[in-house]
Structures are given as C-alpha cells and as structure tokens.
Design an enzyme around this catalytic site. Structure first.
Site, PDB file in Angstrom:
ATOM      1  N   SER A  14      -7.043  70.286 -42.740  1.00 27.51           N
ATOM      2  CA  SER A  14      -8.088  70.799 -43.601  1.00 27.51           C
ATOM      3  C   SER A  14      -8.292  72.283 -43.411  1.00 27.51           C
ATOM      4  O   SER A  14      -7.966  72.835 -42.363  1.00 27.51           O
ATOM      5  CB  SER A  14      -9.397  70.082 -43.272  1.00 27.51           C
ATOM      6  OG  SER A  14      -9.796  70.449 -41.964  1.00 27.51           O
ATOM      7  N   LYS A  15      -8.861  72.899 -44.416  1.00 30.51           N
ATOM      8  CA  LYS A  15      -8.965  74.353 -44.384  1.00 30.51           C
ATOM      9  C   LYS A  15      -9.973  74.872 -43.359  1.00 30.51           C
ATOM     10  O   LYS A  15      -9.929  76.026 -42.988  1.00 30.51           O
ATOM     11  CB  LYS A  15      -9.283  74.892 -45.779  1.00 30.51           C
ATOM     12  CG  LYS A  15     -10.624  74.511 -46.319  1.00 30.51           C
ATOM     13  CD  LYS A  15     -10.802  75.122 -47.709  1.00 30.51           C
ATOM     14  CE  LYS A  15     -12.122  74.716 -48.326  1.00 30.51           C
ATOM     15  NZ  LYS A  15     -12.255  75.152 -49.714  1.00 30.51           N
ATOM     16  N   ARG A  16     -10.850  74.001 -42.939  1.00 31.63           N
ATOM     17  CA  ARG A  16     -11.800  74.445 -41.916  1.00 31.63           C
ATOM     18  C   ARG A  16     -11.122  74.660 -40.577  1.00 31.63           C
ATOM     19  O   ARG A  16     -11.588  75.418 -39.741  1.00 31.63           O
ATOM     20  CB  ARG A  16     -12.895  73.394 -41.724  1.00 31.63           C
ATOM     21  CG  ARG A  16     -13.976  73.501 -42.749  1.00 31.63           C
ATOM     22  CD  ARG A  16     -15.142  72.663 -42.299  1.00 31.63           C
ATOM     23  NE  ARG A  16     -16.325  73.076 -43.039  1.00 31.63           N
ATOM     24  CZ  ARG A  16     -17.565  72.885 -42.602  1.00 31.63           C
ATOM     25  NH1 ARG A  16     -17.769  72.315 -41.445  1.00 31.63           N
ATOM     26  NH2 ARG A  16     -18.580  73.276 -43.309  1.00 31.63           N
TER      27      ARG A  16
ATOM     28  N   ARG B 278     -10.327  85.577 -45.435  1.00 29.74           N
ATOM     29  CA  ARG B 278     -10.764  84.295 -44.872  1.00 29.74           C
ATOM     30  C   ARG B 278     -10.234  84.103 -43.452  1.00 29.74           C
ATOM     31  O   ARG B 278     -10.936  83.619 -42.585  1.00 29.74           O
ATOM     32  CB  ARG B 278     -10.382  83.119 -45.766  1.00 29.74           C
ATOM     33  CG  ARG B 278      -8.966  82.653 -45.642  1.00 29.74           C
ATOM     34  CD  ARG B 278      -8.729  81.297 -46.321  1.00 29.74           C
ATOM     35  NE  ARG B 278      -9.296  80.179 -45.592  1.00 29.74           N
ATOM     36  CZ  ARG B 278      -8.746  79.587 -44.541  1.00 29.74           C
ATOM     37  NH1 ARG B 278      -7.612  80.032 -44.059  1.00 29.74           N
ATOM     38  NH2 ARG B 278      -9.311  78.572 -43.962  1.00 29.74           N
TER      39      ARG B 278
END
Length: 476
Positions: free
Chosen positions: A247-249, A460
């Site tokens: 996941s991107k987290r 990011r």
RNA sequence: GGCCCCUUCGUCUAGAGGUUAGGACGGCAGCCUCUCACGUUGCAGACGCGGGUUCAAUUCCCGCAGGGGUCACCA
C-alpha cells in the site's frame, strides 16, 4: 474448457481511480508472459464502472506507465480490437441487456433497500455475531427499480478450480446476494467482469488473490448465463514489509515514482518477475523476452512476496553498470535528471537568484537529489504541540496531495490553502515546514511552483520521509 | 468474528520422502584500493508447532498456531 486449438486470451482490468499501481504491473507481467509465450492475446480493458472515482487522466497515466514498461497490449481502448469497446463505461447497454436477462430468468432481482436499512441490518448482524450480508428483504418482491442483486442459491456448494491451488469449495449459503447493477445504471465489477470476459473470449483469468473470495459469485453468473467459465489463477499479493497488502502508506507503489526515481523499466519488470516466480535454472537477471520464454504457471510460488526495495535498488545498479556504456549512461542522466524541459522549468524559478553559473547548483540542488533532510524540529507547526496530532496533520496533507492529478500549481495552491482552512492553520505556519520537507531549505523559490516542478512523486517521497522522522520521534 | 488462501534464512526464492537444505539481496569480515563505491573471497543466518503415514519426513495427511485476503450501489 478451452480446447487446445483455441487462442489463449488474457486480460488485465485496471480501474482508473488513481496513480498507476505497481500491483497492476505485476499482474500484467504475468498475464503478458502467459499469453505471449503461447502466441495468445493480451488485452487491456478499462474497468471504469465507479463513476465517482474514475478519471480519464488516471486512465492515460496507467496506459502510459504500462507502455513505459514495455507491456504492450494487443487489444485495448486506444488500439481497438474485435471485441470492443474496451472501456466498460462505453458498454452500459450491453450490461443492461444481460441484467434484464438474469432478472427474467429468476437469477437476480431488483432491490430498493435504502443505505440506512442496509447499515442497520449490518449493525444487527454484527451485534449478534452473525455473518454480514444482505438479508434477502427484496428477494421475492417484483419491482423494477433500485439495484439488481444476484439471487444466490440457498443450498449447495460452489466449486471452482484454481490453476495454482486446485479446487476451492465454498458453501453457496456463504455467498452474499451481491449487487450486480447499481442505481446509476452502471454494473458492478462482478457483472461487468463476467460479461466482458465471456464476450471478449477470455480463456484465462490471471488476477490477484484478493479476488478468490468473490470468484464463487462469478461462477454462479457463468452458470446462470449458461456460459463456460474461463480458467482461473490467483496470484499471491505483493506485500509491505509487515506482510500486509502492498500500500502507498507503507511503500512507494506508483509506477510514476519508479520512473521518476530513475529505475529502468526493464529493471522493474525483472524485479517483479522475481516476485512469486523463479527460473528453473536459478537465473535472476533476465529480459522480458527471457521471462516470456521461461514463464510457467506451475513455478509460481504462493507465499505473498514482500516488495523489497533494497533488492530492486541493487538490481538497478547492476543494470546501469553492466548494461549501459558511458554514452548510454550519459543519455540516461540527460533523460532522467537533466531533461531540457525539466531544466528550463527550474531555470524559470531560480534564474533571478543566480549571479554566475555555479550558483545554480546551490539554489537548485534539491531538484536533483533523492532525499533531502533537515532537523526534525523544522517540521513543527506553530500551535501544534502534540506530535501525534502533528503526524496526523501531515498524513492527511500527504493524502490530499497524492490525490491531485494533474499535480499542477493551481491544484497545489487550492489544496494547500483549503487544507489550512480545514485544519484551522495559518498558511505561513504550514508552508514553511512543508517547504523544508520538500526542499530541505528555508529559502526556496515559491512553494507551489517548486512543488509542481519537483512533481508529485518527489514531493510525496520527501514528505513521507519527514513524516517517518516525526513518527520515529513519537516512539522514543 | 464468518468464510477462503498461505507458511524454507531478516527479505526474494530453489529443493527432494534419505541433500553438509542451494542461490540472490541485506548484514558481518578479509582481499583489491589514496578514499568511497564496484569487484572478489569467506562467515553468520531458515524448513512455525503437535500428531500421524513410513525403515526414513522439512517434503505426504490431519490438527493447531501464525500471517494474509474478503465480507460496499470500490475495483
């Protein structure tokens, strides 16, 4: 069952609801290899049945990322093909026809239950520790509005074969009366998927393991339509380091990140080919053509592989050293770091501060670096004493920025200012720490412009790194 | 929690009913070297647990445990 003379046809069905995902590339690679090895067809179908979240911009990004990787499809929304259209939002009348057929044959029914009632039912089931699912309220009613649900048989077993795992058996009573057709006239994944796979003559469905539990619904649909189901193979999911679904987290997962960070497309492909698969001869460095030639479904391992960036990095280094001569490496740098349009955008921002060429380096270094770091106290926001609160704010901010597409000055400006309002922050209190996060400096060109030029992925990554620093502080 | 899937070094994996359980990343150490990196050599490091089956199980079967997925008018 597909007979031996039939052409192998596989598909991927990305949903254009965000950044191009590394999981899509992984599943695509396996599908591509499976088809190409047997002279079959690899099909790209856009599954944009979620009107609210789908965007053309995301679709374009997905197509472009897959092309970057060299996974060219034979049929798709851009190249066409004999079974189009290849965008589900353009096939609405087809789905309508088949839902009607299902209702007529008594295998589906209209349901007018409100979201509130559904929530209540669910709440009650949870309280009674019962399995959650639709309670069948509208099952025997005859109405013609609302949503259409699958009429799951109350008795019996549903069995399907997974090429990697053998027979999987599930009690029919465990299967929910899934919504097939939404009140907005769009189908859900389940319906669209089965109808399209059939009409597009898909022979093998190779997809992520997350779909195993809804496959029985699909099997039921094939039965109700009287269609031969394709063969299924569910690939193990890519994992974060803590073993949860990638996941991107917890990981960079956007293909655009890998591109911008300077990973070679063939390296990413090579690395993905190492996930859940191994060559019989133990080889770990291979081209896409090698992979296509050597891929075998029965050599796929089933434990969910952790997506380990460290090995990817090593692999990229090897490719650079071994497969690029100096001229090629120079070209790589020019494309990757010093592309003229990137350079000119930076020049626009720093030129007025420069007195001689060398100054450029001092002012613009952070446009070319990987990570930038400063002391953690620089990330503090005036008035936010609680570190936990601080971390939450940044988490929310990062998520907000991640959702911007395109990542341009106007959108960044709007998002950042709206964020300040939403969180009761003064813009000057928020912008300085953000500036420090993304540039590592207190002095930089205007923040929004700088961020836009840096690009979403660099921003990011740096902000996530900063957030990580804050979180680490929390734990000590 | 129900259902389903999975389980070999920290990570990616190979492996066969009898192997010193192999390789790669990472780690550590030596060599190379003005430094670093590269390269190279070596070291440490795994069959989740309990029952079976068997002359023999890490490998086959069952249970347990652990991990994961899924339970939306998202895919």
């Amino acid at each position: 069952m597909a007979n031996l003379t039939d052409e192998i046809r596989v598909r991927i069905g990305p949903s254009p609801t965000g950044d191009p995902h590394v999981g899509t590339a992984y599943v695509s690679l396996f599908n591509y290899a499976f088809a190409k090895q047997k002279n079959g067809k690899f099909i790209l179908r856009i599954e944009d049945t979620d009107q609210k979240r789908s965007s053309l911009d995301s679709e374009r990004a997905i197509l472009s990322s897959l092309k970057w990787l060299g996974l060219q499809w034979d049929e798709g929304p851009d190249v066409g093909g004999p079974h189009g259209p290849y965008r589900q939002s353009e096939r609405l009348d087809i789905y309508k026809k088949y839902v009607d057929q299902l209702v007529e044959s008594g295998h589906a029914y209209w349901c007018t239950c409100s979201a509130e009632r559904l929530a209540e039912v669910r709440k009650r089931q949870l309280a009674l520790k019962q399995p959650t699912g639709y309670d069948g309220h509208c099952r025997e009613l005859s109405q013609t509005e609302g949503v259409v649900r699958l009429k799951t048989p109350k008795e019996g077993k549903i069995i399907f074969n997974d090429l990697l795992r053998g027979d999987i058996v599930i009690e029919s009573s465990e299967v929910d009366d899934q919504v097939l057709f939404k009140s907005d006239g769009f189908p859900t994944y389940h319906l669209a998927n089965v109808v399209d796979d059939h009409l597009m003559k898909i022979t093998h469905v190779i997809r992520g393991e997350e779909w195993i539990s809804s496959t029985p619904k699909h099997i039921l649909l094939y039965q109700f339509f009287g269609w031969q189901p394709p063969q299924f193979a569910h690939l193990p999911l890519l994992r974060n380091f803590d073993k949860s679904k990638v996941s991107k987290r917890k990981n960079p997962v956007s293909l655009e990140y890998f591109k911008e960070a300077g990973y070679l497309p063939e390296v990413l492909l090579n690395f993905l080919g190492l996930m859940a698969f191994s060559f019989a001869d133990g080889r770990e460095i291979f081209s896409l053509a090698d992979f296509v030639q050597n891929f075998k479904l029965d050599r796929v391992s089933l434990g969910g592989p952790v997506f380990d960036l460290q090995k990817l990095l090593w692999l990229n280094g090897r490719y650079l050293r071994e497969f690029r001569d100096n001229a090629q490496f120079t070209k790589y740098l020019q494309d990757q770091l010093f592309a003229s349009d990137y350079l000119s955008q930076i020049v626009t921002l720093v030129k007025e501060r420069v007195e001689k060429s060398e100054d450029f380096i001092a002012y613009a270094d952070f446009f070319f670096k990987g990570d930038v770091t400063v002391a953690p106290e620089n990330y503090e926001i005036k008035g936010i004493a609680d570190k936990k609160k601080l971390a939450e704010i940044y988490e929310a901010l990062i998520e907000k920025l991640e959702s911007l597409r395109p990542f341009d000055v106007e959108r960044i400006d709007t998002a950042l200012r709206a964020f300040c309002l939403d969180h009761d922050l003064k813009s000057r209190d928020l912008f300085m720490p953000v500036r420090l996060m993304v540039t590592g400096k207190k002095a930089s060109p205007p923040l929004f412009e700088t961020m836009a030029v840096l690009g979403k992925e660099r921003c990011r990554t740096r902000m996530r790194a900063a957030l990580q620093v804050i979180k680490t502080q929390l734990h000590v």
